[in-house]
Design an enzyme around this catalytic site. Structure first.
Site, PDB file in Angstrom:
ATOM      1  N   PHE A   1      13.228   4.146   0.909  1.00 58.60           N
ATOM      2  CA  PHE A   1      13.915   3.307   1.884  1.00 58.60           C
ATOM      3  C   PHE A   1      13.192   2.005   2.200  1.00 58.60           C
ATOM      4  CE2 PHE A   1      14.631   7.825   3.080  1.00 58.60           C
ATOM      5  CZ  PHE A   1      15.893   7.924   2.520  1.00 58.60           C
ATOM      6  N   GLY A   2      12.020   1.798   1.617  1.00 59.00           N
ATOM      7  CA  GLY A   2      11.292   0.573   1.911  1.00 59.00           C
ATOM      8  C   GLY A   2       9.864   0.655   1.421  1.00 59.00           C
TER       9      GLY A   2
ATOM     10  N   ILE B   1       0.817  -1.219   0.000  1.00 64.30           N
ATOM     11  CA  ILE B   1       0.000   0.000   0.000  1.00 64.30           C
ATOM     12  C   ILE B   1       0.849   1.266   0.000  1.00 64.30           C
ATOM     13  CG2 ILE B   1      -2.005  -1.090   1.075  1.00 64.30           C
ATOM     14  CD1 ILE B   1      -1.085  -0.042   3.763  1.00 64.30           C
ATOM     15  N   GLY B   2       2.164   1.118   0.007  1.00 63.57           N
ATOM     16  CA  GLY B   2       3.038   2.283  -0.061  1.00 63.57           C
ATOM     17  C   GLY B   2       4.464   1.856  -0.343  1.00 63.57           C
ATOM     18  N   ARG B   3       5.180   2.648  -1.132  1.00 60.06           N
ATOM     19  CA  ARG B   3       6.572   2.323  -1.423  1.00 60.06           C
ATOM     20  C   ARG B   3       7.361   3.615  -1.528  1.00 60.06           C
ATOM     21  NH1 ARG B   3       6.574  -1.338  -5.988  1.00 60.06           N
ATOM     22  NH2 ARG B   3       6.618  -3.046  -4.482  1.00 60.06           N
ATOM     23  N   GLY B   4       8.533   3.642  -0.885  1.00 58.53           N
ATOM     24  CA  GLY B   4       9.356   4.832  -0.902  1.00 58.53           C
ATOM     25  C   GLY B   4      10.803   4.522  -1.171  1.00 58.53           C
TER      26      GLY B   4
ATOM     27  N   ASP C   1       7.785  16.894  10.348  1.00 60.26           N
ATOM     28  CA  ASP C   1       7.443  16.430   9.000  1.00 60.26           C
ATOM     29  C   ASP C   1       5.930  16.329   8.837  1.00 60.26           C
ATOM     30  OD1 ASP C   1       8.160  15.704   6.432  1.00 60.26           O
ATOM     31  OD2 ASP C   1       8.310  13.573   6.898  1.00 60.26           O
TER      32      ASP C   1
ATOM     33  N   VAL D   1       5.415  -0.275   2.606  1.00 56.96           N
ATOM     34  CA  VAL D   1       4.394  -0.588   3.605  1.00 56.96           C
ATOM     35  C   VAL D   1       3.388  -1.534   2.968  1.00 56.96           C
ATOM     36  CG1 VAL D   1       2.628   0.314   5.150  1.00 56.96           C
ATOM     37  CG2 VAL D   1       4.690   1.668   4.694  1.00 56.96           C
TER      38      VAL D   1
END
Length: 530
Positions: free
Chosen positions: A123-124, A118-121, A235, A126
């Site tokens: 550094f890794g 459900i999420g990708r950035g 942030d 989710v």
């Protein structure tokens, strides 16, 4: 309010701790120099392990006693029969026993079934996951150790883990477990199916002032809860405002893991500042796109920019850029920027590139322009100006709550009110409020395969001593006092493992229970600092 999270770092089961006892030495012979690197690393790891073990033991006793004390205080104020009170005491005792068992469990990635990313950035990623044994749903954040160290993120991910572990509030995403293996760090958190505020802004473009008032009010309470813990978020942005199944706000990403920190160089920003005339000229010259084109381009790239290594500076206060000393007020600046975006449709300092955005933020007194043709109330305009400013910025949540824009807001009960947008969910595993990400081939079990392939040479003690220390040995398990080399990345993450008391409350029940007693007022921001 009970302290739902117990900051106890798993140090392994009794039989695992026996690894520290002397064994027959079959390891490779190394230099006997007491100052050799392997010797120093083993000594440091042992010292960190022992210190953490006794800190945790002491904290465990203290927090268990506090939970009992909190229960007794609650029971005094409730009109319950003697039998009902005793039943609740027995239930707490059972939960304490269950928690002790949970703390002895060794978690690994294969314990969780990945349902969908459900999420990708940078550094890794989710993922929505299901625990194979209990069938409980979680959000699993997986971070690559090597990238954390290479991009100097070790302190940030540890900060996130520490804040989540100490947070006892409904305004911050719950952390149930954290653990690690050879290559990755894992944070097992509650799954919030409503997506994030950025998705809402992309979908609806502009909020009414009533809608914005609700979400900004909840965000104020969320930020206040973090400040109460003694932290500055630094942030705050729509990407980090998650929405639960009823559409209420919860804060996440409390470690600047995907923030704009890589550009936080005082020299860089001092160079940008220059003198006022130079900056004005740069701003005048750097406008190749019309405002309409700029907004369209920004919306198109919004999600990709959020997940990039650099991130976006749109919500960052000028003093954070300059690193000249800042405090909690930087979070209120970000709140003002989000409010502007909600009622106008884009951030106030939107530019063609990050450098120009930074320049505008550093000259906010001259570059902040609020549209006069959108029918905005004088209250919302004044609040934006009191938040997005260099001087005379609001300093506390209490000050902001008194602003006329929030007249009529029921601060003590807002979480029990209906949210402006309630997620439509077809099932508990509905991920329709998140973007679609492709699976990476052969990625799901790479950590388990790697551990198995190296089992004869590298013994992983990450769950035994809350690190990922590996020691070279030809045939048998080693221990932290034995021979071998400890990798630099292993020392950096000693003490990362965590198992929270909330884990014993995952299974819901309709009858009166300990958990329901301690959560009679979900709107409070009470929390305990560890």
């Amino acid at each position: 309010m009970i302290n739902d999270h117990e900051s106890v770092i798993d140090v392994g089961s009794d039989d695992e701790r026996e690894n520290f006892e002397d064994e027959e030495d079959t390891t490779t012979v190394y230099s006997s120099d007491p100052l050799s690197r392997p010797t120093m690393d083993r000594s440091l790891a042992a010292k960190m392990y022992i210190e953490q073990y006794y800190i945790n033991a002491q904290q465990s006793v203290k927090e268990r006693g506090q939970r009992r004390k909190d229960l007794e205080l609650k029971l005094e104020n409730m009109k319950l029969s003697s039998k009902e009170s005793n039943d609740l005491r027995k239930e707490l005792d059972k939960k304490e026993s269950d928690y002790m068992r949970i703390k002895r469990l060794k978690l690994k990635r294969s314990d969780f079934e990945v349902i969908r990313i459900i999420g990708r950035g940078a550094f890794g990623e989710v993922s929505l996951v299901r625990h194979r044994e209990s069938n409980d749903l979680y959000a699993m954040k997986r971070l690559k150790k090597s990238e954390m160290l290479k991009k100097e993120q070790a302190a940030h991910v540890r900060a996130e883990r520490d804040v989540l572990a100490s947070a006892n509030t409904n305004w911050v995403v719950k952390l149930y477990y954290s653990f690690q293996d050879d290559n990755y760090l894992y944070l097992i958190m509650e799954y919030l199916p409503g997506g994030d505020m950025m998705s809402l802004l992309i979908k609806y473009d502009i909020f009414t002032e009533n809608q914005a008032r609700f979400y900004i009010a909840e965000t104020i309470l969320a930020i206040e809860s973090v400040h109460t813990l003694g932290y500055i978020h630094r942030d705050i942005k729509p990407d980090n405002l998650l929405l639960d199944s009823k559409g209420h706000v919860k804060l996440c990403d409390l470690g600047l893991c995907t923030g704009f920190h890589r550009l936080h160089s005082s020299e860089f920003y001092q160079m940008l500042v220059g003198d006022a005339m130079t900056i004005k000229m740069k701003l005048i010259e750097a406008t190749p796109l019309t405002q309409t084109e700029r907004i369209a381009s920004w919306k198109k790239a919004r999600r990709a920019l959020a997940y990039s290594a650099v991130g976006t500076p749109d919500y960052t206060a000028p003093e954070v850029f300059l690193q000249i000393g800042y405090n909690k007020e930087v979070d209120w600046w970000s709140l003002g920027v989000i409010l502007y975006e909600m009622v106008v449709g884009h951030p106030p300092f939107l530019s063609d590139n990050t450098t120009e955005t930074c320049l505008k933020i550093l000259n906010c007194k001259e570059t902040l322009q609020i549209p006069t043709d959108m029918g905005l109330s004088k209250e919302v305009i004044d609040l934006i100006k009191r938040l997005v400013c260099e001087k005379d910025r609001y300093k506390s949540a209490d000050e902001i709550k008194l602003h006329p824009f929030f007249k009529g807001v029921n601060w003590d009960n807002i979480r029990n009110q209906s949210a402006p947008f309630v997620p439509e969910l077809k099932s508990p595993t509905d991920t329709s409020n998140f973007d679609i990400y492709e699976e990476i081939p052969n990625d799901i079990d790479d950590d388990d395969n790697n551990n198995n392939n190296n089992s004869n040479n590298n013994i992983n003690l990450n769950d035994n001593i809350n690190s990922n220390c590996t020691y070279t040995t030809p045939t048998k398990k080693s221990n932290i006092m034995g021979k071998g080399n400890i990798k630099d990345k292993d020392l950096a993450f000693i003490g990362f493992t965590f198992k929270g008391f909330d884990a014993v409350n995952k299974s819901p029940t309709n009858r009166r229970n300990v958990e329901s007693i301690f959560n009679t007022n979900n709107s409070t921001t009470t929390s305990t600092t560890k």
